[in-house]
Design a protein around this motif. Structure first.
Motif, PDB file in Angstrom:
ATOM      1  N   HIS A  34     -10.116   0.971   3.540  1.00 37.70           N
ATOM      2  CA  HIS A  34     -11.213   1.693   2.805  1.00 37.70           C
ATOM      3  C   HIS A  34     -12.446   1.919   3.676  1.00 37.70           C
ATOM      4  O   HIS A  34     -13.679   2.212   3.207  1.00 37.70           O
ATOM      5  N   ILE A  92      -8.288   0.788  -4.280  1.00 35.59           N
ATOM      6  CA  ILE A  92      -9.607   0.999  -3.784  1.00 35.59           C
ATOM      7  C   ILE A  92     -10.227  -0.257  -3.879  1.00 35.59           C
ATOM      8  O   ILE A  92     -11.325  -0.269  -3.135  1.00 35.59           O
ATOM      9  N   ARG A  93     -10.240  -0.911  -4.924  1.00 36.36           N
ATOM     10  CA  ARG A  93     -11.226  -2.108  -5.101  1.00 36.36           C
ATOM     11  C   ARG A  93     -10.357  -3.268  -5.936  1.00 36.36           C
ATOM     12  O   ARG A  93      -9.397  -2.879  -6.557  1.00 36.36           O
ATOM     13  N   LEU A 112      -8.313  -1.486  -8.947  1.00 38.18           N
ATOM     14  CA  LEU A 112      -8.491  -0.408  -9.220  1.00 38.18           C
ATOM     15  C   LEU A 112      -7.600   0.537  -8.184  1.00 38.18           C
ATOM     16  O   LEU A 112      -7.959   0.119  -6.860  1.00 38.18           O
ATOM     17  N   THR A 113      -6.576   1.249  -8.605  1.00 43.23           N
ATOM     18  CA  THR A 113      -5.772   1.745  -7.586  1.00 43.23           C
ATOM     19  C   THR A 113      -6.278   3.071  -7.095  1.00 43.23           C
ATOM     20  O   THR A 113      -6.979   3.681  -7.949  1.00 43.23           O
ATOM     21  N   ARG A 114      -5.668   3.614  -6.274  1.00 43.03           N
ATOM     22  CA  ARG A 114      -6.228   5.118  -5.886  1.00 43.03           C
ATOM     23  C   ARG A 114      -5.897   6.333  -6.725  1.00 43.03           C
ATOM     24  O   ARG A 114      -6.371   7.243  -6.955  1.00 43.03           O
ATOM     25  N   THR A 115      -4.552   5.866  -7.690  1.00 41.88           N
ATOM     26  CA  THR A 115      -4.346   6.772  -8.619  1.00 41.88           C
ATOM     27  C   THR A 115      -5.041   6.735  -9.793  1.00 41.88           C
ATOM     28  O   THR A 115      -4.929   7.471 -10.945  1.00 41.88           O
ATOM     29  N   GLY A 116      -6.039   5.919  -9.925  1.00 39.27           N
ATOM     30  CA  GLY A 116      -6.841   5.678 -11.096  1.00 39.27           C
ATOM     31  C   GLY A 116      -6.444   4.698 -11.988  1.00 39.27           C
ATOM     32  O   GLY A 116      -7.311   4.436 -12.986  1.00 39.27           O
ATOM     33  N   ASN A 117      -5.574   3.900 -11.838  1.00 43.77           N
ATOM     34  CA  ASN A 117      -5.019   2.802 -12.892  1.00 43.77           C
ATOM     35  C   ASN A 117      -6.005   1.455 -12.598  1.00 43.77           C
ATOM     36  O   ASN A 117      -6.387   1.349 -11.391  1.00 43.77           O
ATOM     37  N   GLU A 118      -6.551   1.005 -13.767  1.00 41.97           N
ATOM     38  CA  GLU A 118      -7.247  -0.071 -13.450  1.00 41.97           C
ATOM     39  C   GLU A 118      -6.512  -1.222 -14.003  1.00 41.97           C
ATOM     40  O   GLU A 118      -5.885  -1.208 -15.291  1.00 41.97           O
TER      41      GLU A 118
END
Length: 193
Positions: A34, A92-93, A112-118
């Protein structure tokens, strides 16, 4: 009257080693997927500059805090898990959840994944599945480690280690406690390879 102090052994002194902390922090930042740029750091530096994937620049300032002599020196499970997830390239986080007021919730991690799943990850203390069965028969654990060692085209020393472990496992009840404990430690070390 003057007291003469012995010279500081530079290889053993934790005080001199602290000069390299900025370099270590910079190395840790470089290993994160990151963070895109980390300025070179030298021993003795008190700041580390870096930029994130979005191009925003940040500066970390090292502030010395007097260590507590009785403080625990091990990482907490929640800190280690949060850092490991956050450093994985797919995420991502990852952070410990914190309510708007009050202390951190040390058993909940938000990732939080790069594909937007939290994901909300709940951390609970639980023994490893099957752990009780493994502990009930340590000789079988030692024999299993020896068998795994033999299945991977072993060298002569690995073959000798496996044969010794198999012998100890087969004669488990006749062996003394220190030998049993050593065999279990070797088996654990082989299992983590």
């Amino acid at each position: 009257m003057t007291t003469e102090f012995p010279a500081i052994d530079r290889d053993k002194s934790p005080l001199l080693d602290a000069d390299h902390d900025a370099v270590r922090i910079a190395d840790a930042l470089r290993s994160s997927p990151h963070i895109t740029v980390v300025a070179p750091a030298q021993p003795g530096d008190e700041t580390v500059w870096f930029s994130d994937a979005g191009g925003t620049g940040f500066e970390l300032s090292l502030t010395t805090v007097e260590p507590e002599p009785d403080a625990e020196r091990a990482a907490y499970a929640w800190d280690a898990a949060t850092a490991a997830i956050g450093n994985h390239p797919h995420f991502i986080r990852a952070e410990l959840e914190q309510k708007s007021f009050g202390p951190l919730n040390l058993d909940t991690i938000t990732a939080l994944t790069r594909t937007g799943n939290e994901y909300t990850l709940k951390l609970t203390v639980a023994p490893r599945p099957g752990y009780e069965e493994e502990q009930a028969c340590p000789a079988a654990d030692v024999a299993y480690a020896a068998d795994r060692l033999l299945t991977s085209d072993p060298s002569d020393s690995q073959r000798a280690t496996a044969e010794l472990l198999n012998y100890v496992a087969a004669t488990w009840e006749k062996q003394d406690l220190p030998l049993r404990q050593h065999a279990q430690a070797v088996a654990r070390a082989l299992r983590t390879r």
